[in-house]
Design a protein around this motif. Structure first.
Motif, short mmCIF file in Angstrom:
data_model
loop_
_atom_site.label_atom_id
_atom_site.label_comp_id
_atom_site.label_asym_id
_atom_site.label_seq_id
_atom_site.Cartn_x
_atom_site.Cartn_y
_atom_site.Cartn_z
N UNK A 272 0.86 -1.19 0.00
CA UNK A 272 0.00 0.00 0.00
C UNK A 272 0.90 1.24 0.00
N UNK A 273 0.60 2.17 -0.89
CA UNK A 273 1.41 3.38 -1.02
C UNK A 273 0.67 4.54 -0.37
N UNK A 274 1.32 5.19 0.58
CA UNK A 274 0.74 6.27 1.36
C UNK A 274 1.45 7.57 0.99
N UNK A 275 0.82 8.42 0.20
CA UNK A 275 1.44 9.64 -0.30
C UNK A 275 1.47 10.73 0.77
N UNK A 276 2.55 11.51 0.75
CA UNK A 276 2.61 12.70 1.59
C UNK A 276 3.43 13.76 0.87
N UNK A 277 3.25 15.02 1.24
CA UNK A 277 3.90 16.13 0.55
C UNK A 277 4.86 16.87 1.47
N UNK A 278 6.16 16.73 1.26
CA UNK A 278 7.11 17.54 2.04
C UNK A 278 6.92 19.04 1.82
N UNK A 279 6.53 19.45 0.61
CA UNK A 279 6.33 20.88 0.35
C UNK A 279 5.16 21.44 1.14
N UNK A 280 4.19 20.58 1.47
CA UNK A 280 3.06 20.99 2.31
C UNK A 280 3.36 20.80 3.78
N UNK A 281 4.63 20.52 4.10
CA UNK A 281 5.10 20.31 5.48
C UNK A 281 4.44 19.10 6.13
N UNK A 282 4.17 18.08 5.31
CA UNK A 282 3.58 16.85 5.83
C UNK A 282 4.68 15.87 6.20
N UNK A 283 4.35 14.91 7.05
CA UNK A 283 5.30 13.90 7.50
C UNK A 283 4.85 12.53 7.00
N UNK A 284 5.76 11.55 6.99
CA UNK A 284 5.37 10.20 6.59
C UNK A 284 4.29 9.65 7.50
#
Length: 436
Positions: A272-284
């Motif tokens: 399962x692939x869980x996307x997150x955005x470093x540019x949106x200051x999100x974390x894994x």
């Protein structure tokens, strides 16, 4: 059965991508299902293909992939009416040393699959010589069949007539001739085309290209010269292991260079692939087993990445207990610092000691074969990984334990070894497949 063709040219920059997108959209506008592929390691063009066809496109690469993997990948064209494989560089351009099933040349794929080639010829500054070039490409390798040519950027009706007559004398079909049309040129960037997802107007651009090409190219004639192809059952599938069961994958404008077949292989294996955005200051995602930072353009967003404290601290906390791997731009972000093109130094996550700079650009380009000295997510120590490296950064420091012995396509050992420290690993190359 699908009408199948390879779109190639004598060289880069002649208009292969524009013609591929235009043909794909023009036939789609006629109600046909079109499936595209990309020959070679370019990871940007498949996103443009998907925008043109509404179907996912993947890379097929004779240097990095065996025949079974390529056969498995092209099966997705089984339900299509038209299959188009866009080539890279010139038709016969590959590396000097053979890889798994070829040299990476577009001609390898054309011969392997039995798909005839449509050549895009730019006759700027020449006339009859264009026919000599086309005839030379037609006769260079017996297993590669030429369907015909499309002329691009013809200067005038008289110019077109001269080239057409020469090609007719050589027995080569001309499907059409495109006058210069700047409005359908795709924007460029230092790593190639700007990514499709960055262009809000990409749909309109492809529509205009399709209209223009349909006006000047005999689409029915092109299909008549195509191969009637039905995929054969593949003896083997993907040769890529998922790095974990739940994969936190960075995905935004700074982290987008990942091969589509890699993600499909992971999902096909049940990950399962869980996307997150470093540019949106999100974390894994806290439930993920591993974190994967792909390449992209972090140098264009280095200030923002450096200021996103939540992302940086969250990634460091994740790496205390679970593996984190970065490819190329992702590897740079795992490092200590990145200096942008203006000479400004930005602090990165510090999981590795790597320091890179774009202030003095130096191109690193080519296939890579790496023998791992330590494991990375999904691959054990000793594994032989095939990938491709393309960036303009300069290594200022790479102090950590080398991750692998890395060779280029000639077998020469190179300095870009990758790094390992604790549970963090990184490579400059983008993984394509593991040797079986």
């Amino acid at each position: 059965m699908a009408a199948s063709l390879v779109i190639s040219a004598p060289a880069s920059g002649v208009g292969k991508t524009t013609l591929t997108l235009a043909l794909a959209r023009a036939w789609r506008n006629r109600g046909l299902n079109v499936q595209c592929f990309k020959s070679g390691p370019d990871y940007i063009d498949p996103a443009f293909h998907a925008a043109a066809t509404g179907r996912a496109s993947v890379n097929v690469d004779s240097w990095a992939m065996d025949r079974g993997t390529i056969a498995h990948l092209v099966i997705r064209g089984a339900d299509a009416d038209v299959v188009l494989a866009e080539g890279s560089m010139g038709l016969f351009d590959g590396v000097a040393a053979r890889g798994v099933s070829g040299t990476g040349a577009t001609a390898d794929i054309a011969e392997m699959l039995g798909w005839p080639v449509v050549l895009v010829i730019d006759p700027s500054g020449q006339a009859q010589t264009a026919a000599a070039i086309a005839a030379g490409l037609r006769d260079y390798r017996p297993g590669v069949r030429l369907a015909g040519v499309v002329l691009n950027r013809v200067a005038s009706p008289r110019h077109e007539d001269l080239v057409r007559r020469a090609l007719a004398d050589a027995g080569i079909a001309v499907f059409g001739a495109l006058p210069r049309h700047a409005e359908i040129s795709l924007p460029k960037r230092h790593l190639g085309l700007v990514q499709a997802e960055e262009q809000a107007e990409i749909g309109k651009l492809i529509d205009e290209a399709a209209r223009f090409v349909a006006e000047h190219v005999d689409l029915d004639a092109v299909l008549r010269f195509a191969a009637n192809w039905s995929p054969q059952p593949a003896a083997s599938g993907f040769n890529v292991a998922p790095p974990g069961q739940r994969i936190a994958l960075a995905r935004d404008a700074a982290f987008s260079f990942v091969y589509p077949h890699m993600l499909e292989a992971w999902r096909a294996a049940g990950a399962e692939i869980l996307l997150f955005s470093p540019l949106a200051d999100e974390t894994p995602d806290a439930s993920a087993d591993i974190c994967w930072l792909p390449g992209g353009y972090p140098e264009l967003h280095a200030g923002r990445i450096a200021s996103n404290a939540r992302f940086r601290s969250g990634l460091r906390a994740f790496a205390e207990t679970r593996p984190v791997h970065g490819e190329c731009g992702g590897y740079m972000v795992l490092g200590t610092a990145l200096t942008d093109a203006d000479g400004i130094r930005h602090e990165m996550t510090g999981l590795l000691g790597l320091e890179t700079s774009f202030a003095k650009r130096r191109m690193h380009l080519g296939y890579r074969l790496a023998e791992l000295a330590a494991p990375i997510p999904g691959h054990q120590a000793g594994a032989r990984l095939r990938g491709h490296e393309f960036h303009y950064s300069t290594i200022l420091a790479q102090p950590d334990t080398p991750l692998a012995v890395v060779q280029d396509a000639t077998g020469a050992v190179i300095a870009e070894t990758g790094s390992q420290r604790g549970l963090a690993t990184g490579t400059f190359f983008h993984l394509i497949a593991e040797d079986r």
